[in-house]
Scaffold this motif. Structure first.
Motif, PDB file in Angstrom:
ATOM      1  N   GLU A  54      29.663  37.496  38.899  1.00 31.07           N
ATOM      2  CA  GLU A  54      30.133  36.701  40.036  1.00 31.07           C
ATOM      3  C   GLU A  54      31.461  37.234  40.578  1.00 31.07           C
ATOM      4  N   GLU A  55      32.366  37.582  39.687  1.00 29.09           N
ATOM      5  CA  GLU A  55      33.653  38.146  40.094  1.00 29.09           C
ATOM      6  C   GLU A  55      33.464  39.484  40.797  1.00 29.09           C
ATOM      7  N   GLY A  56      32.532  40.282  40.274  1.00 25.31           N
ATOM      8  CA  GLY A  56      32.234  41.570  40.892  1.00 25.31           C
ATOM      9  C   GLY A  56      31.673  41.416  42.296  1.00 25.31           C
ATOM     10  N   GLN A  57      30.791  40.452  42.470  1.00 27.53           N
ATOM     11  CA  GLN A  57      30.212  40.213  43.796  1.00 27.53           C
ATOM     12  C   GLN A  57      31.266  39.750  44.790  1.00 27.53           C
ATOM     13  N   GLU A  58      32.204  38.925  44.327  1.00 29.04           N
ATOM     14  CA  GLU A  58      33.300  38.481  45.194  1.00 29.04           C
ATOM     15  C   GLU A  58      34.185  39.657  45.603  1.00 29.04           C
ATOM     16  N   LEU A  59      34.403  40.576  44.666  1.00 32.50           N
ATOM     17  CA  LEU A  59      35.207  41.762  44.970  1.00 32.50           C
ATOM     18  C   LEU A  59      34.507  42.637  46.005  1.00 32.50           C
TER      19      LEU A  59
END
Length: 230
Positions: free
Chosen positions: A194-199
């Motif tokens: 999820e954090e990667g997708q936000e980045l």
């Protein structure tokens, strides 16, 4: 174009993941003054920070050095591109602007402490496989040398290798004539999906603000090893 994450990478590091962002109908030009200013200011701030903190103590730099070792490469001999940028800045050998795509790519790499790559899609032949290089894996790099990529993470098309978090190739380099690019975000293994997708969303939005065009992206991991980008 199909982008595939080779299973061998996940056998070495089950949490390995990276982002792919495809930009179409973009306009690459001399960087706007806003970007040039941010790039210069960030490097100056980083220089002073590194007077108090070792390069290998930055979380992203440290994590990618550890990953390099897992792949079988010597991180002191083959430094990943984010660490190479940091070492230049530590010597006050600041990066000078080239053009908007490369400058923004370098800015993201420094800001997030991770390697980043950007490639001219029209110079890529066929599908892309992300895997570990072998003894015969080589290409002419942007560092002006013929680079051997044994035990290094590489991006390969039907012609051969064209990119790596170590150094990218001349063959797929982005220029001011480029209108279609693939950007690869070499995420930290510790980052959750999820954090990667936000980045990826954040990077894509900022790139779009400067270059226009259209943006599509995906995150490749053990849960999603292939992307068919039409």
């Amino acid at each position: 174009m199909i982008v595939t994450l080779d299973e061998s990478l996940l056998e070495i590091e089950p949490n390995f993941k990276l982002g792919i962002i495809h930009y179409t109908k973009i306009v690459v030009s001399s960087s706007p003054q806003m970007l040039k200013g941010r790039l210069q200011l960030f490097q100056e701030q980083l220089y002073f920070e590194m007077e108090e903190k070792k390069i290998t103590e930055f979380d992203g730099i440290k994590e990618w050095r550890a990953l390099w070792k897992k792949f079988g490469a010597d991180p002191n001999r083959y430094r990943h591109s984010a660490e190479a940028l940091y070492r230049r800045i530590a010597k006050q050998n600041y990066i000078t602007p080239l053009h908007s795509a490369v400058d923004l790519n370098n800015f993201f790499s420094m800001q997030y402490e991770i390697p980043m790559g950007i490639y001219d899609s029209e110079k890529i032949q066929g599908n892309i496989t992300i895997s570990i290089g072998h003894e015969e894996t080589t290409y002419e790099g942007l560092n002006g040398r013929e680079n051997k990529l044994h035990n290094l993470l590489t991006l390969q098309d039907t012609t051969g290798a064209f990119g790596s978090p170590f150094v990218d190739s001349v063959r797929t380099a982005v220029t001011e004539d480029t209108t279609d690019t693939i950007q690869v975000v070499f995420l930290r293994p510790s980052m959750d999906i999820e954090e990667g997708q936000e980045l990826l969303q954040s990077i894509g939005d900022m790139f779009h603000q400067i270059h226009g065009g259209y943006v599509s992206s995906t995150l490749l991991s053990s849960h999603n090893k292939e992307w068919l980008n039409v």
